[in-house]
Design a protein around this motif. Structure first.
Motif, PDB file in Angstrom:
ATOM      1  N   ARG A 163      16.193  42.148   0.141  1.00 16.06           N
ATOM      2  CA  ARG A 163      16.744  43.063  -0.856  1.00 16.06           C
ATOM      3  C   ARG A 163      16.128  42.706  -2.204  1.00 16.06           C
ATOM      4  N   PHE A 164      16.007  43.690  -3.080  1.00 14.32           N
ATOM      5  CA  PHE A 164      15.453  43.440  -4.400  1.00 14.32           C
ATOM      6  C   PHE A 164      16.370  42.542  -5.208  1.00 14.32           C
ATOM      7  N   ALA A 165      15.779  41.671  -5.994  1.00 11.40           N
ATOM      8  CA  ALA A 165      16.561  40.884  -6.950  1.00 11.40           C
ATOM      9  C   ALA A 165      16.896  41.726  -8.169  1.00 11.40           C
ATOM     10  N   ASP A 166      16.066  42.741  -8.446  1.00 10.11           N
ATOM     11  CA  ASP A 166      16.322  43.654  -9.554  1.00 10.11           C
ATOM     12  C   ASP A 166      17.438  44.615  -9.156  1.00 10.11           C
ATOM     13  N   SER A 167      18.500  44.676  -9.945  1.00  6.78           N
ATOM     14  CA  SER A 167      19.694  45.434  -9.570  1.00  6.78           C
ATOM     15  C   SER A 167      19.435  46.930  -9.446  1.00  6.78           C
ATOM     16  N   GLU A 168      18.608  47.486 -10.347  1.00  7.27           N
ATOM     17  CA  GLU A 168      18.332  48.921 -10.296  1.00  7.27           C
ATOM     18  C   GLU A 168      17.564  49.281  -9.030  1.00  7.27           C
ATOM     19  N   LEU A 169      16.552  48.485  -8.703  1.00  6.42           N
ATOM     20  CA  LEU A 169      15.777  48.741  -7.489  1.00  6.42           C
ATOM     21  C   LEU A 169      16.628  48.542  -6.240  1.00  6.42           C
ATOM     22  N   ASN A 170      17.490  47.536  -6.265  1.00  3.14           N
ATOM     23  CA  ASN A 170      18.327  47.268  -5.108  1.00  3.14           C
ATOM     24  C   ASN A 170      19.288  48.423  -4.834  1.00  3.14           C
ATOM     25  N   LYS A 171      19.823  49.000  -5.893  1.00  2.00           N
ATOM     26  CA  LYS A 171      20.736  50.142  -5.731  1.00  2.00           C
ATOM     27  C   LYS A 171      19.998  51.328  -5.126  1.00  2.00           C
ATOM     28  N   LEU A 172      18.769  51.561  -5.577  1.00  3.63           N
ATOM     29  CA  LEU A 172      17.975  52.660  -5.030  1.00  3.63           C
ATOM     30  C   LEU A 172      17.589  52.389  -3.572  1.00  3.63           C
ATOM     31  N   LEU A 173      17.279  51.132  -3.246  1.00  2.00           N
ATOM     32  CA  LEU A 173      16.940  50.794  -1.865  1.00  2.00           C
ATOM     33  C   LEU A 173      18.128  51.027  -0.951  1.00  2.00           C
ATOM     34  N   GLU A 174      19.315  50.628  -1.379  1.00  2.00           N
ATOM     35  CA  GLU A 174      20.514  50.851  -0.569  1.00  2.00           C
ATOM     36  C   GLU A 174      20.760  52.334  -0.348  1.00  2.00           C
ATOM     37  N   ALA A 175      20.514  53.141  -1.386  1.00  2.00           N
ATOM     38  CA  ALA A 175      20.663  54.593  -1.249  1.00  2.00           C
ATOM     39  C   ALA A 175      19.630  55.150  -0.275  1.00  2.00           C
ATOM     40  N   LEU A 176      18.390  54.637  -0.342  1.00  3.98           N
ATOM     41  CA  LEU A 176      17.342  55.102   0.564  1.00  3.98           C
ATOM     42  C   LEU A 176      17.680  54.755   2.006  1.00  3.98           C
ATOM     43  N   ILE A 177      18.182  53.551   2.232  1.00  3.66           N
ATOM     44  CA  ILE A 177      18.582  53.148   3.582  1.00  3.66           C
ATOM     45  C   ILE A 177      19.657  54.090   4.116  1.00  3.66           C
ATOM     46  N   SER A 178      20.656  54.385   3.285  1.00  9.69           N
ATOM     47  CA  SER A 178      21.747  55.264   3.694  1.00  9.69           C
ATOM     48  C   SER A 178      21.245  56.674   4.018  1.00  9.69           C
ATOM     49  N   GLU A 179      20.375  57.211   3.154  1.00  8.88           N
ATOM     50  CA  GLU A 179      19.873  58.570   3.369  1.00  8.88           C
ATOM     51  C   GLU A 179      18.955  58.638   4.583  1.00  8.88           C
ATOM     52  N   PHE A 180      18.153  57.585   4.811  1.00  8.69           N
ATOM     53  CA  PHE A 180      17.277  57.595   5.982  1.00  8.69           C
ATOM     54  C   PHE A 180      18.089  57.457   7.267  1.00  8.69           C
ATOM     55  N   GLU A 181      19.167  56.679   7.231  1.00  7.43           N
ATOM     56  CA  GLU A 181      20.043  56.580   8.398  1.00  7.43           C
ATOM     57  C   GLU A 181      20.617  57.954   8.741  1.00  7.43           C
ATOM     58  N   SER A 182      21.039  58.689   7.707  1.00  9.89           N
ATOM     59  CA  SER A 182      21.595  60.026   7.924  1.00  9.89           C
ATOM     60  C   SER A 182      20.538  60.972   8.472  1.00  9.89           C
ATOM     61  N   LEU A 183      19.308  60.897   7.926  1.00  5.22           N
ATOM     62  CA  LEU A 183      18.228  61.752   8.407  1.00  5.22           C
ATOM     63  C   LEU A 183      17.893  61.430   9.859  1.00  5.22           C
ATOM     64  N   SER A 184      17.799  60.151  10.196  1.00  2.90           N
ATOM     65  CA  SER A 184      17.503  59.757  11.565  1.00  2.90           C
ATOM     66  C   SER A 184      18.559  60.294  12.524  1.00  2.90           C
ATOM     67  N   ARG A 185      19.812  60.222  12.104  1.00  4.49           N
ATOM     68  CA  ARG A 185      20.906  60.684  12.948  1.00  4.49           C
ATOM     69  C   ARG A 185      20.862  62.200  13.138  1.00  4.49           C
ATOM     70  N   VAL A 186      20.646  62.948  12.062  1.00  7.05           N
ATOM     71  CA  VAL A 186      20.677  64.403  12.147  1.00  7.05           C
ATOM     72  C   VAL A 186      19.453  64.924  12.905  1.00  7.05           C
ATOM     73  N   VAL A 187      18.310  64.250  12.777  1.00  2.70           N
ATOM     74  CA  VAL A 187      17.123  64.646  13.542  1.00  2.70           C
ATOM     75  C   VAL A 187      17.378  64.456  15.038  1.00  2.70           C
ATOM     76  N   ALA A 188      18.007  63.334  15.402  1.00  2.00           N
ATOM     77  CA  ALA A 188      18.310  63.073  16.806  1.00  2.00           C
ATOM     78  C   ALA A 188      19.307  64.086  17.368  1.00  2.00           C
ATOM     79  N   GLN A 189      20.206  64.571  16.510  1.00  4.44           N
ATOM     80  CA  GLN A 189      21.253  65.494  16.958  1.00  4.44           C
ATOM     81  C   GLN A 189      20.780  66.938  17.057  1.00  4.44           C
ATOM     82  N   LYS A 190      19.836  67.321  16.223  1.00  5.57           N
ATOM     83  CA  LYS A 190      19.542  68.751  16.066  1.00  5.57           C
ATOM     84  C   LYS A 190      18.159  69.191  16.537  1.00  5.57           C
TER      85      LYS A 190
END
Length: 245
Positions: A163-190
């Motif tokens: 994880r990033f030590a920089d707080s701003e980058l870390n917050k964006l990385l966590e958001a990217l992980i969450s959004e990619f998880e959702s995309l992976s799930r919806v692609v598998a479903q649809k």
């Protein structure tokens, strides 16, 4: 060394962050035997992994007689723990509450953060997945490899303990992980193998036999999630490159 001392050393090493979800959990922490005592496991530091209540519950809830999902192996648990311990040792500016901060007067980002940003960008270049998501609509069939790249990108981000030590980058990385998880799930479903395609099912699509309303709804959900991923990814890269300069 007794188990009490092992637990204390393990909690100090992880700074009371869970070694699987990486969240700071304060007193809501337990230390898990990687190999259970009943299976010959010992009360040693090497056989201990600090986990939050939720992740520890997952260890206990897996039913080997009726398996659902993939159980953590002993090797995986040790590797995840050791990589996270290493990350914490290399990032002493990580605060007790799990919020990364910079030392006063520090400029830019650390070499470790630069390397992690490069890793994320290299993941994208492996399959040009962001380019695909920006320039393609799920309204038409697409090559199966793009589904595979989406799942690969998502799993690579989710399973990396870095994880990033920089707080701003870390917050964006966590958001990217969450959004990619959702995309992976919806692609598998649809999306499904395209009808009338080659015998190897190299193309996937939203079923064209759906009613127009249903088809538009499924495509809309996919395209919307793709745009969310692209927005977060672009922001992460832009902020990271700005901080490097």
């Amino acid at each position: 060394m007794g188990w009490k001392q092992v637990k204390e050393e393990a909690l100090v090493a992880c700074r009371r962050h869970c070694c699987l979800c990486y969240l700071f959990k304060d007193i809501k922490m337990e230390v898990h035997h990687i190999v259970q005592r009943s299976e010959g496991g010992t009360d040693t530091f090497d056989n201990a992994i600090p986990l939050c209540f939720d992740c520890h519950g997952d260890m206990r809830s897996y039913d080997k007689n009726h398996p659902k999902g993939s159980k953590y192996t002993h090797k995986e648990l040790k590797q995840r723990r050791d990589e996270f311990y290493s990350f914490l040792r290399d990032n002493p500016i990580w605060t007790a509450k799990g919020t990364p901060v910079k030392h006063i007067g520090q400029q830019g980002i650390s070499k470790r953060d630069q390397a992690l940003l490069d890793k994320v960008m290299n993941l994208e270049m492996t399959g040009n997945i962001i380019y695909f998501l920006k320039n393609y609509s799920f309204a038409t069939p697409h090559e199966k490899r793009y589904n595979d790249y989406i799942h690969y990108f998502s799993e690579s981000l989710e399973h990396s303990p870095l994880r990033f030590a920089d707080s701003e980058l870390n917050k964006l990385l966590e958001a990217l992980i969450s959004e990619f998880e959702s995309l992976s799930r919806v692609v598998a479903q649809k999306t499904y193998p395209a009808r009338g395609g080659d015998i190897h099912n190299r193309h996937y699509e939203v079923p064209s036999e759906y009613s127009s309303d249903h088809f538009d709804e499924e495509v809309g959900a996919l395209d919307l999630q793709a745009r969310r991923v692209c927005t977060i990814y672009d922001e992460l890269v832009a902020v990271g490159l700005q901080k490097e300069s």
